[in-house]
Design a protein around this motif. Structure first.
Motif, PDB file in Angstrom:
ATOM      1  N   PRO A 101      13.212   6.506  -5.322  1.00 52.54           N
ATOM      2  CA  PRO A 101      12.822   7.791  -4.716  1.00 52.54           C
ATOM      3  C   PRO A 101      12.838   7.722  -3.203  1.00 52.54           C
ATOM      4  O   PRO A 101      12.729   6.654  -2.592  1.00 52.54           O
ATOM      5  CB  PRO A 101      11.396   8.011  -5.255  1.00 52.54           C
ATOM      6  N   LEU A 102      12.990   8.893  -2.578  1.00 48.20           N
ATOM      7  CA  LEU A 102      13.073   8.952  -1.125  1.00 48.20           C
ATOM      8  C   LEU A 102      11.751   8.603  -0.458  1.00 48.20           C
ATOM      9  O   LEU A 102      11.730   8.152   0.687  1.00 48.20           O
ATOM     10  CB  LEU A 102      13.514  10.357  -0.697  1.00 48.20           C
ATOM     11  N   GLU A 103      10.621   8.840  -1.171  1.00 45.44           N
ATOM     12  CA  GLU A 103       9.317   8.544  -0.570  1.00 45.44           C
ATOM     13  C   GLU A 103       9.076   7.047  -0.434  1.00 45.44           C
ATOM     14  O   GLU A 103       8.255   6.611   0.374  1.00 45.44           O
ATOM     15  CB  GLU A 103       8.196   9.159  -1.417  1.00 45.44           C
ATOM     16  N   GLN A 104       9.768   6.232  -1.212  1.00 47.46           N
ATOM     17  CA  GLN A 104       9.569   4.785  -1.188  1.00 47.46           C
ATOM     18  C   GLN A 104      10.612   4.140  -0.290  1.00 47.46           C
ATOM     19  O   GLN A 104      11.818   4.352  -0.477  1.00 47.46           O
ATOM     20  CB  GLN A 104       9.671   4.216  -2.608  1.00 47.46           C
ATOM     21  N   PRO A 105      10.216   3.386   0.713  1.00 49.99           N
ATOM     22  CA  PRO A 105      11.189   2.756   1.607  1.00 49.99           C
ATOM     23  C   PRO A 105      11.961   1.652   0.912  1.00 49.99           C
ATOM     24  O   PRO A 105      11.523   1.098  -0.100  1.00 49.99           O
ATOM     25  CB  PRO A 105      10.316   2.204   2.745  1.00 49.99           C
ATOM     26  N   ILE A 106      13.147   1.342   1.458  1.00 44.58           N
ATOM     27  CA  ILE A 106      13.981   0.287   0.872  1.00 44.58           C
ATOM     28  C   ILE A 106      13.283  -1.062   1.010  1.00 44.58           C
ATOM     29  O   ILE A 106      13.210  -1.846   0.062  1.00 44.58           O
ATOM     30  CB  ILE A 106      15.354   0.271   1.562  1.00 44.58           C
ATOM     31  N   ILE A 107      12.753  -1.328   2.186  1.00 41.27           N
ATOM     32  CA  ILE A 107      11.974  -2.549   2.418  1.00 41.27           C
ATOM     33  C   ILE A 107      10.533  -2.105   2.624  1.00 41.27           C
ATOM     34  O   ILE A 107      10.189  -1.536   3.666  1.00 41.27           O
ATOM     35  CB  ILE A 107      12.496  -3.336   3.629  1.00 41.27           C
ATOM     36  N   LYS A 108       9.716  -2.316   1.629  1.00 44.69           N
ATOM     37  CA  LYS A 108       8.339  -1.839   1.673  1.00 44.69           C
ATOM     38  C   LYS A 108       7.520  -2.729   2.613  1.00 44.69           C
ATOM     39  O   LYS A 108       7.498  -3.953   2.452  1.00 44.69           O
ATOM     40  CB  LYS A 108       7.734  -1.858   0.270  1.00 44.69           C
ATOM     41  N   PRO A 109       6.869  -2.139   3.610  1.00 44.86           N
ATOM     42  CA  PRO A 109       6.078  -2.969   4.525  1.00 44.86           C
ATOM     43  C   PRO A 109       4.806  -3.474   3.864  1.00 44.86           C
ATOM     44  O   PRO A 109       4.277  -2.862   2.937  1.00 44.86           O
ATOM     45  CB  PRO A 109       5.763  -2.001   5.678  1.00 44.86           C
ATOM     46  N   VAL A 110       4.363  -4.584   4.368  1.00 44.51           N
ATOM     47  CA  VAL A 110       3.129  -5.176   3.870  1.00 44.51           C
ATOM     48  C   VAL A 110       1.964  -4.434   4.514  1.00 44.51           C
ATOM     49  O   VAL A 110       1.837  -4.382   5.745  1.00 44.51           O
ATOM     50  CB  VAL A 110       3.066  -6.680   4.187  1.00 44.51           C
ATOM     51  N   LYS A 111       1.128  -3.829   3.691  1.00 44.80           N
ATOM     52  CA  LYS A 111       0.031  -3.021   4.205  1.00 44.80           C
ATOM     53  C   LYS A 111      -1.234  -3.309   3.396  1.00 44.80           C
ATOM     54  O   LYS A 111      -1.205  -3.264   2.164  1.00 44.80           O
ATOM     55  CB  LYS A 111       0.373  -1.536   4.109  1.00 44.80           C
ATOM     56  N   ASN A 112      -2.271  -3.607   4.106  1.00 44.53           N
ATOM     57  CA  ASN A 112      -3.572  -3.806   3.474  1.00 44.53           C
ATOM     58  C   ASN A 112      -4.353  -2.498   3.539  1.00 44.53           C
ATOM     59  O   ASN A 112      -4.706  -2.017   4.620  1.00 44.53           O
ATOM     60  CB  ASN A 112      -4.355  -4.919   4.190  1.00 44.53           C
ATOM     61  N   ILE A 113      -4.552  -1.894   2.376  1.00 42.11           N
ATOM     62  CA  ILE A 113      -5.208  -0.601   2.307  1.00 42.11           C
ATOM     63  C   ILE A 113      -6.723  -0.800   2.420  1.00 42.11           C
ATOM     64  O   ILE A 113      -7.320  -1.539   1.638  1.00 42.11           O
ATOM     65  CB  ILE A 113      -4.852   0.129   1.003  1.00 42.11           C
TER      66      ILE A 113
END
Length: 291
Positions: A101-113
């Protein structure tokens, strides 16, 4: 013409003629001639049938209307197959593209929620035993709701109370901004706006030096979060109304006053941001002196 062979009407009544049978046979043979002719034409060199001939039968192009025939969608062939394009020696793989999907990046960044800022310094001037002693005496407990309009200084006023009762400084010298101690959510810190009502227990003294345990509830000033204001006023014994000296009474200020009057809660008005009258409205300082 022999009159004995024909009657008065001209019909032949003579003996049978053998040549008539032969002619009839010839006519029958002549009727078979087209089929034989087709067969002879079909038996051309290399066994190829001519145009309009199929298995010994003549078919005209106009006999079958190809445009009016119904062809199903799955039977249609729009593009050549991969084998026809690349040949049998190549291996072709058909895969679906753009499945992500377009909302999901190709390389997902590492993020601490994170939702909460974390535990802050809670060292107070009074001891824990003294605080517990005040909690065991309901006559020394006051529940106060801090109400007012958006950006009228409720959170900064709460920082002043925290700075008065804790061993800490709520003003950052580098950023020249207050700590906003009660904004414990990350979105509140980023947007510089309160979203949830945050209660906090502080030990404050009156004019006679008597200590009270004040459970202060700092409420949001935005109209969309007025439910937090209503819930805090239901629990409060009194309300502290913060009013900006430059802006005055605003929409949510009137709403807060209306809720407090309906619940019969006493109101203490605090005029905040008096310095804006001097820096922005150019009021002389002597006009601000209240006798």
């Amino acid at each position: 013409m022999d009159d004995n062979l024909y009657d008065e009407f001209g019909n032949y009544i003579g003996p049978d003629i053998e040549s008539d049978q032969g002619s009839e046979g010839e006519e029958e043979e002549d009727e078979d001639l087209p089929d034989r002719h087709v067969q002879e034409e079909g038996q051309q060199s290399d066994g190829e049938a001519p145009d309009g001939v199929s298995n010994g039968w003549i078919t005209a192009a106009n006999d079958v209307d190809m445009d009016n025939q119904i062809v199903l969608a799955e039977d249609k062939k729009y593009y050549p197959t991969a084998e026809e394009v690349y040949g049998e020696d190549f291996e072709t793989l058909v895969m679906d593209e753009d499945e992500q999907p377009l909302e999901q990046p190709i390389i997902k960044p590492v993020k601490n929620i994170k939702f909460e800022v974390g535990v802050k310094d809670s060292s107070t001037y009074v001891s824990t035993q003294f605080l517990i002693g005040l909690m065991s005496n309901p006559g020394l407990i006051r529940n106060v709701a801090l109400i007012g309009h958006l950006q009228h200084g409720k959170t900064v006023f709460m920082d002043m109370l925290v700075e008065q009762t804790h061993h800490m400084n709520t003003f950052d010298q580098k950023s020249e901004k207050h700590m906003r101690y009660t904004d414990t959510r990350i979105d509140e810190q980023e947007r510089r706006i309160s979203v949830k009502a945050i209660p906090m227990s502080l030990v404050l003294e009156d004019s006679n030096g008597k200590s009270y345990l004040c459970n202060i509830m700092e409420t949001p000033g935005h109209v969309n979060f007025s439910d937090e204001l209503t819930a805090a006023l239901r629990l409060a014994d009194g309300a502290v109304l913060i009013v900006d000296a430059a802006e005055g009474v605003m929409v949510n200020t009137e709403r807060a006053i209306r809720h407090a009057i309906q619940d019969r809660i006493p109101i203490v008005v605090v005029i905040n941001k008096v310095d804006r009258l001097i820096t922005e409205l150019s009021c002389p300082p002597r006009m601000l002196i209240i006798n």
